[in-house]
Design a protein around this motif. Sequence first.
Motif, PDB file in Angstrom:
ATOM      1  N   THR A  95     -34.428  -9.398  -9.184  1.00 17.68           N
ATOM      2  CA  THR A  95     -34.196  -9.374  -7.745  1.00 17.68           C
ATOM      3  C   THR A  95     -35.478  -9.777  -7.010  1.00 17.68           C
ATOM      4  OG1 THR A  95     -32.639  -7.579  -8.136  1.00 17.68           O
ATOM      5  CG2 THR A  95     -33.305  -7.938  -5.856  1.00 17.68           C
ATOM      6  N   GLY A  96     -36.597  -9.211  -7.431  1.00 19.19           N
ATOM      7  CA  GLY A  96     -37.885  -9.542  -6.813  1.00 19.19           C
ATOM      8  C   GLY A  96     -38.209 -11.023  -6.974  1.00 19.19           C
ATOM      9  N   ASN A  97     -37.979 -11.572  -8.151  1.00 23.06           N
ATOM     10  CA  ASN A  97     -38.257 -12.999  -8.370  1.00 23.06           C
ATOM     11  C   ASN A  97     -37.364 -13.869  -7.485  1.00 23.06           C
ATOM     12  OD1 ASN A  97     -40.368 -12.841 -10.195  1.00 23.06           O
ATOM     13  ND2 ASN A  97     -39.023 -12.751 -11.979  1.00 23.06           N
ATOM     14  N   ASN A  98     -36.092 -13.478  -7.364  1.00 18.03           N
ATOM     15  CA  ASN A  98     -35.187 -14.257  -6.508  1.00 18.03           C
ATOM     16  C   ASN A  98     -35.604 -14.191  -5.035  1.00 18.03           C
ATOM     17  OD1 ASN A  98     -33.449 -15.541  -8.233  1.00 18.03           O
ATOM     18  ND2 ASN A  98     -31.821 -14.002  -8.132  1.00 18.03           N
ATOM     19  N   ILE A  99     -36.014 -13.009  -4.593  1.00 15.27           N
ATOM     20  CA  ILE A  99     -36.423 -12.874  -3.187  1.00 15.27           C
ATOM     21  C   ILE A  99     -37.653 -13.751  -2.924  1.00 15.27           C
ATOM     22  CG2 ILE A  99     -37.441 -11.253  -1.491  1.00 15.27           C
ATOM     23  CD1 ILE A  99     -35.438  -9.143  -2.567  1.00 15.27           C
ATOM     24  N   LYS A 100     -38.581 -13.736  -3.862  1.00 17.44           N
ATOM     25  CA  LYS A 100     -39.796 -14.563  -3.708  1.00 17.44           C
ATOM     26  C   LYS A 100     -39.443 -16.050  -3.673  1.00 17.44           C
ATOM     27  CE  LYS A 100     -42.798 -13.432  -6.835  1.00 17.44           C
ATOM     28  NZ  LYS A 100     -43.938 -13.043  -7.634  1.00 17.44           N
ATOM     29  N   GLU A 123     -25.561  -8.414  -6.808  1.00 19.30           N
ATOM     30  CA  GLU A 123     -26.247  -8.656  -5.519  1.00 19.30           C
ATOM     31  C   GLU A 123     -27.680  -9.182  -5.709  1.00 19.30           C
ATOM     32  OE1 GLU A 123     -25.273  -8.911  -2.247  1.00 19.30           O
ATOM     33  OE2 GLU A 123     -23.302  -8.793  -3.175  1.00 19.30           O
ATOM     34  N   GLY A 124     -28.240  -8.962  -6.870  1.00 20.81           N
ATOM     35  CA  GLY A 124     -29.585  -9.491  -7.153  1.00 20.81           C
ATOM     36  C   GLY A 124     -29.630 -11.011  -7.134  1.00 20.81           C
ATOM     37  N   TRP A 129     -30.268 -14.817  -1.479  1.00 27.75           N
ATOM     38  CA  TRP A 129     -29.828 -16.118  -0.936  1.00 27.75           C
ATOM     39  C   TRP A 129     -29.126 -15.944   0.393  1.00 27.75           C
ATOM     40  CZ3 TRP A 129     -32.991 -18.709  -3.432  1.00 27.75           C
ATOM     41  CH2 TRP A 129     -33.299 -18.368  -4.745  1.00 27.75           C
ATOM     42  N   LYS A 130     -28.436 -14.786   0.557  1.00 26.07           N
ATOM     43  CA  LYS A 130     -27.799 -14.511   1.850  1.00 26.07           C
ATOM     44  C   LYS A 130     -28.858 -14.376   2.947  1.00 26.07           C
ATOM     45  CE  LYS A 130     -25.029 -11.060   0.378  1.00 26.07           C
ATOM     46  NZ  LYS A 130     -24.071  -9.965   0.410  1.00 26.07           N
ATOM     47  N   LEU A 131     -30.066 -13.922   2.551  1.00 30.45           N
ATOM     48  CA  LEU A 131     -31.177 -13.803   3.519  1.00 30.45           C
ATOM     49  C   LEU A 131     -31.503 -15.122   4.190  1.00 30.45           C
ATOM     50  CD1 LEU A 131     -33.996 -11.829   1.625  1.00 30.45           C
ATOM     51  CD2 LEU A 131     -32.868 -11.175   3.746  1.00 30.45           C
ATOM     52  N   LEU A 132     -31.174 -16.219   3.519  1.00 26.68           N
ATOM     53  CA  LEU A 132     -31.522 -17.537   4.066  1.00 26.68           C
ATOM     54  C   LEU A 132     -30.738 -17.844   5.336  1.00 26.68           C
ATOM     55  CD1 LEU A 132     -31.982 -19.575   0.769  1.00 26.68           C
ATOM     56  CD2 LEU A 132     -33.735 -18.615   2.256  1.00 26.68           C
TER      57      LEU A 132
END
Length: 422
Positions: A95-100, A123-124, A129-132
């Motif tokens: 999850t952390g890697n995806n957020i970064k 959700e990870g 990606w939804k944050l985009l």
Amino acid sequence: MKLNFDNDAVRAQFPAVDRKINGNPCIYLDGPGGTQVPQRVVDKISEYLLHHNANAHGCYVTSLETEAIMENGREVLADFLGCEKDEVAFGESTTGNNIKLAFALARDLKPGDEVIITDIDHEGNRSPWKLLADFGAIIKSVKVDKETFTLSFDDYKEKLSSKTKVVAINWASNATGTITDVKKYIDLAHEVGAITIVDAVHYAPHKPMDVKAIGTDFLVCSAYKFFGPHLGVIYTKKETISGIRTVRVDAYDNAEPPEKFETGTPNFELISGTSEAVEFIADIGKKYVDHYKEELKGLKGRRKNIVSGMLAFDEYEEEMSLVLKNGLLEIPGVTVYCPPSNEPKTSTVSFTVKDKNAHDVAIYLANKGIFMWDGDFYAIEIINNVLKLEEQGGFVRLGLAPYNTMEEIIRTIEAVKEYCKL
Ligand SMILES: Cc1ncc(COP(=O)(O)O)c(C=O)c1O
């Protein structure tokens, strides 16, 4: 020829399997939430902290040893993934890697650019990606079929266009075990110039991976699902990461891949433990290279042993998985959520019991020493919104690992039968 898997040799390496609950030997079917860890991985982590502990880039022995451990970690994980060592980066979690990665890609997105995710993902691999959307991107999610628990490729094709910039896809579902043919999604994404991310967290503990064969730009997995410690691993294709403005501090020593993706002081002890987990797979695999001669053609050294190990785990788990699935299907009131038998899947088997909350079933099994997960396991879209199982407590999920035995599977089926008769 049927594989003669040496389960005793595996179990002997996992101290956790000797534990008892209420007089019953524990059965660890919680692998999709995190597998058990062999003694050698724990020893390796301790050895690092006791004898090599230092920060990197110093001129003294323990610092030099730390750098060598880090370098070795990248080499071993590259063999696990099928890539070059400078294409492997480490981070706190998937999850952390995806957020970064999402924040890095956000810097070059324009309003109206599109991002494709899927309804089958954890959700990870959705929320980052939804944050985009906060940066003006339009998010589209590929539908999952309610009956077969497989992704709709037609829906993907409809959603994909020249506006698509990012495609985040799932290789194996942590809810239903469904395996998606990610290569065909990646090939189409590349035709429109999109960047691809594959979530292999649930795939990695069950099947050999070859990132070059699927051609993805990024792939994420988590060591704690494949006998290692709680650490995220990310494959970053050299050509792709070179053109991305990653989120990092302005320092000369992290400007190039793979350091370019990493932030702060790496978790050296867990990187050491993660490479030992892969060495464990390779050592098991050595025993079966003759059995998988055909499949291993063209492979050499540690990569060959790793692929052999993963093929052996897969074949061994598959037999138990079939018995488990069929045993559950025979129990009145039990519904099993697996893709049809002609579709590829991992050994994970999820089920519900009619008119019962999954959590109550889980408590009954837990008291018998059977450890498993219930709920949505963060696969919120498929379990709660597509299958609408939230009120019923989601699924009970049984995950298999090479330290499990057929006897444990029979005991588990019997326990579910008993519960259904209450
Ligand atoms: C399929 C899948 N993707 C992503 C994740 C998240 O991984 P992490 O806990 O390392 O962030 C999980 C964790 O269970 C998972 O099963």
